[in-house]
Scaffold this motif. Structure first.
Motif, PDB file in Angstrom:
ATOM      1  N   ALA A   1       0.797  -1.217   0.000  1.00 24.58           N
ATOM      2  CA  ALA A   1       0.000   0.000   0.000  1.00 24.58           C
ATOM      3  C   ALA A   1       0.830   1.268   0.000  1.00 24.58           C
ATOM      4  O   ALA A   1       0.341   2.311  -0.401  1.00 24.58           O
ATOM      5  CB  ALA A   1      -0.945  -0.010   1.196  1.00 24.58           C
ATOM      6  N   SER A   2       2.078   1.201   0.469  1.00 23.79           N
ATOM      7  CA  SER A   2       2.792   2.479   0.537  1.00 23.79           C
ATOM      8  C   SER A   2       4.004   2.557  -0.381  1.00 23.79           C
ATOM      9  O   SER A   2       4.780   3.486  -0.306  1.00 23.79           O
ATOM     10  CB  SER A   2       3.202   2.788   1.978  1.00 23.79           C
ATOM     11  OG  SER A   2       4.182   1.887   2.392  1.00 23.79           O
ATOM     12  N   MET A   3       4.179   1.554  -1.252  1.00 18.15           N
ATOM     13  CA  MET A   3       5.338   1.559  -2.151  1.00 18.15           C
ATOM     14  C   MET A   3       4.901   1.424  -3.612  1.00 18.15           C
ATOM     15  O   MET A   3       5.142   0.398  -4.233  1.00 18.15           O
ATOM     16  CB  MET A   3       6.271   0.390  -1.815  1.00 18.15           C
ATOM     17  CG  MET A   3       6.889   0.435  -0.441  1.00 18.15           C
ATOM     18  SD  MET A   3       8.529   1.177  -0.435  1.00 18.15           S
ATOM     19  CE  MET A   3       9.445   0.113  -1.521  1.00 18.15           C
TER      20      MET A   3
ATOM     21  N   ALA B   1      10.699   3.899  -4.528  1.00 19.65           N
ATOM     22  CA  ALA B   1      12.018   3.729  -3.893  1.00 19.65           C
ATOM     23  C   ALA B   1      13.066   4.605  -4.577  1.00 19.65           C
ATOM     24  O   ALA B   1      13.891   5.240  -3.914  1.00 19.65           O
ATOM     25  CB  ALA B   1      12.430   2.256  -3.929  1.00 19.65           C
ATOM     26  N   GLU B   2      12.987   4.675  -5.931  1.00 21.42           N
ATOM     27  CA  GLU B   2      13.943   5.480  -6.687  1.00 21.42           C
ATOM     28  C   GLU B   2      13.849   6.957  -6.286  1.00 21.42           C
ATOM     29  O   GLU B   2      14.858   7.624  -6.075  1.00 21.42           O
ATOM     30  CB  GLU B   2      13.668   5.361  -8.196  1.00 21.42           C
ATOM     31  CG  GLU B   2      14.069   4.044  -8.835  1.00 21.42           C
ATOM     32  CD  GLU B   2      13.010   2.972  -8.715  1.00 21.42           C
ATOM     33  OE1 GLU B   2      12.117   3.114  -7.837  1.00 21.42           O
ATOM     34  OE2 GLU B   2      13.064   1.989  -9.470  1.00 21.42           O
ATOM     35  N   GLN B   3      12.596   7.440  -6.198  1.00 21.48           N
ATOM     36  CA  GLN B   3      12.417   8.857  -5.861  1.00 21.48           C
ATOM     37  C   GLN B   3      12.847   9.137  -4.425  1.00 21.48           C
ATOM     38  O   GLN B   3      13.397  10.196  -4.126  1.00 21.48           O
ATOM     39  CB  GLN B   3      10.948   9.271  -6.077  1.00 21.48           C
ATOM     40  CG  GLN B   3      10.513   9.246  -7.544  1.00 21.48           C
ATOM     41  CD  GLN B   3      11.331  10.183  -8.430  1.00 21.48           C
ATOM     42  OE1 GLN B   3      11.824  11.223  -7.991  1.00 21.48           O
ATOM     43  NE2 GLN B   3      11.505   9.806  -9.695  1.00 21.48           N
ATOM     44  N   LEU B   4      12.597   8.152  -3.555  1.00 21.46           N
ATOM     45  CA  LEU B   4      13.002   8.314  -2.152  1.00 21.46           C
ATOM     46  C   LEU B   4      14.524   8.438  -2.073  1.00 21.46           C
ATOM     47  O   LEU B   4      15.069   9.304  -1.388  1.00 21.46           O
ATOM     48  CB  LEU B   4      12.520   7.091  -1.358  1.00 21.46           C
ATOM     49  CG  LEU B   4      12.451   7.237   0.147  1.00 21.46           C
ATOM     50  CD1 LEU B   4      11.407   8.274   0.526  1.00 21.46           C
ATOM     51  CD2 LEU B   4      12.095   5.905   0.791  1.00 21.46           C
TER      52      LEU B   4
ATOM     53  N   GLY C   1      17.092  12.065  -1.263  1.00 15.95           N
ATOM     54  CA  GLY C   1      18.030  12.139  -0.146  1.00 15.95           C
ATOM     55  C   GLY C   1      17.423  11.669   1.170  1.00 15.95           C
ATOM     56  O   GLY C   1      18.040  11.776   2.227  1.00 15.95           O
ATOM     57  N   LYS C   2      16.194  11.124   1.097  1.00 14.73           N
ATOM     58  CA  LYS C   2      15.590  10.587   2.328  1.00 14.73           C
ATOM     59  C   LYS C   2      16.111   9.163   2.532  1.00 14.73           C
ATOM     60  O   LYS C   2      16.421   8.470   1.578  1.00 14.73           O
ATOM     61  CB  LYS C   2      14.061  10.581   2.206  1.00 14.73           C
ATOM     62  CG  LYS C   2      13.462  11.974   2.053  1.00 14.73           C
ATOM     63  CD  LYS C   2      11.944  11.899   1.895  1.00 14.73           C
ATOM     64  CE  LYS C   2      11.283  13.249   2.034  1.00 14.73           C
ATOM     65  NZ  LYS C   2      11.186  14.020   0.805  1.00 14.73           N
TER      66      LYS C   2
ATOM     67  N   ALA D   1       6.330   6.911 -11.785  1.00 15.46           N
ATOM     68  CA  ALA D   1       6.612   8.133 -11.038  1.00 15.46           C
ATOM     69  C   ALA D   1       6.688   7.910  -9.530  1.00 15.46           C
ATOM     70  O   ALA D   1       7.178   8.765  -8.805  1.00 15.46           O
ATOM     71  CB  ALA D   1       5.567   9.184 -11.361  1.00 15.46           C
ATOM     72  N   GLY D   2       6.156   6.780  -9.043  1.00  9.62           N
ATOM     73  CA  GLY D   2       6.173   6.541  -7.600  1.00  9.62           C
ATOM     74  C   GLY D   2       5.157   7.385  -6.862  1.00  9.62           C
ATOM     75  O   GLY D   2       5.245   7.555  -5.655  1.00  9.62           O
TER      76      GLY D   2
END
Lengths: 218, 205
Positions: A69-71, A76-79, A83-84, B87-88
């Motif tokens: 539900a949260s991925m 992951a790439e954007q996270l 820099g998080k 896009a995530g």
């Protein structure tokens, strides 16, 4: 908005995982009570075991959907590029899951324990054992959930991976629950607390490493 | 973006393998202020993989990728932003929540949502958006990141003519202001502008 805020909003909008866990927990206990003929004398001696099994299965069943539900793909790439840290994301996710999935189960476990025929102090022991042991249950469920994130049949695998790992937690948890009525918060309680702290401390970097691998694999 | 920034993204003799097959080898590339590289080639040739490699997401089988900012080695997240195919963005979140999560504190977001035609949609959830609208949200996030290096994977797909113009204008402004971009695409426009180069990938004969 920070990561914790995002997770809380998601768990509020996607009530599936916590509501499902809560309903499963209540149903499991009810079906056990029916199977045991509703006799308090028959249920009281195994009440702790039933509550622990109900808790473990509920959390394991909720773990997979909660990750899914949260991925969303590409997250992951954007996270990573924002820099998080994966470790902080994991810790926030674990905290949210504990608050939204586990806390309601713990709140329900006291009335269920009395329904199973436990006296108030014994019921408190059962509830307290679940409270102290729940971080360990959550830690293993989350590791298994992360490891099976990209598997179509992840749910069953989560149970296969986590159940054997949860045996020590279960043994200390039941031992603490049963001895609480006589000896209060004893060494079994401390051992359970230790297992929970250790499991959480080990699982967060492990999950962060799994997320890194999932990201690199695309 | 800080226009006086000196930065460099370098791919040094990199090789990429995918499922045991070597996709690319001996790839060297250097990207600094005002550079624009268009990567083109057939489907499956490795355009997206080069972008993932440049973003630090994919590890090279051989060679290395490094990033500098004012002559100091930095983490990719310090200089790189990626517009990827996925896009995530979470379907249950609203556009305003996603932009707030990814670009919190960026002063540009309001102006960007306006330019990208998202202002009226801010309170809509991502699941109600079309592919092109989702792409616009991802573009807003990319620009608001204020990173000097933009890696764009098929950025023009799903966008209408106006959206394509807006994006290309922003890429032009970004490179003129001292930023850099790598764009992977099937179709390279005729008017590339100064400082642009084309990397055409093909299967060795």
């Amino acid at each position: 908005m920070n990561m914790f805020g995002r997770e809380i909003i998601l768990s509020r909008r996607l009530a599936g995982s916590w509501l499902f866990a809560l309903m499963f927990f209540a149903l499991f206990a009810t079906v056990c009570a029916i199977a045991l003929g509703g006799q308090r004398g028959a249920m009281a001696p195994i009440a702790n075991a039933l509550l622990w099994l109900a808790m473990i299965l509920s959390v394991l069943l909720a773990a997979g959907p909660a990750w899914q539900a949260s991925m969303p793909s590409g997250f992951a790439e954007q996270l990573y590029l924002s820099g998080k840290s994966f470790a902080i994301f994991t810790a926030m996710k674990a905290l949210t899951m504990w608050l939204t999935v586990i806390l309601p189960l713990i709140a329900l476990s006291y009335p269920l324990a009395t329904m199973f025929g436990l006296e108030s102090k014994a019921a408190l022991g059962a509830t307290l054992s679940l409270l102290v042991g729940s971080p360990a249950i959550l830690a293993y469920a989350m590791v298994a959930g992360a490891a099976t994130l990209r598997l179509a049949q992840g749910g069953v695998v989560i149970i296969l991976i986590s159940l054997p790992l949860l045996v020590p937690t279960l043994i200390f948890g039941l031992s603490f629950a049963q001895s609480f009525e006589v000896s209060g918060f004893n060494t079994d309680g401390l051992a359970l607390l230790g297992i929970s702290c250790l499991s959480v401390a080990a699982s967060i970097p492990a999950i962060a490493a799994i997320l890194q691998v999932i990201m690199e694999d695309g | 973006m800080d226009s006086g920034l000196d930065f460099r993204l370098t791919l040094d003799n990199c090789a990429i393998t995918r499922g045991g097959r070597t996709l690319l080898s001996d790839l060297s590339l250097s990207l600094g202020p005002k550079d624009l590289i268009w990567i083109t080639g057939d489907n499956g040739i490795g355009k997206s993989s080069i972008l993932r490699l440049a973003a630090g997401i994919l590890r090279p089988e051989r060679g290395r990728v490094h990033y500098t900012k004012n002559d100091e080695a930095v983490h990719p997240s310090d200089i790189v932003a990626l517009l990827a195919h996925d896009a995530g963005l979470h379907s249950a979140l609203k556009i305003s929540e996603e932009l707030d999560f990814w670009s919190a504190g960026s002063s540009e977001v309001d102006a960007l949502t306006d330019k990208l035609g998202l202002t009226d949609l801010l309170s809509q959830s991502i699941k109600t958006l079309s592919a092109g609208q989702k792409r616009r949200v991802a573009i807003a996030r990319l620009i608001a990141s204020t990173k000097p290096v933009w890696l764009l994977d098929e950025p023009l797909s799903a966008l209408d003519a106006e959206g394509r113009d807006t994006l290309l204008t922003h890429v032009k402004m970004h490179t003129e202001a001292g930023g850099a971009a790598i764009i992977a695409t099937h179709h390279v426009p005729d008017d590339l502008g100064a400082n642009a180069s084309i990397l055409k990938l093909s299967v060795p004969a």
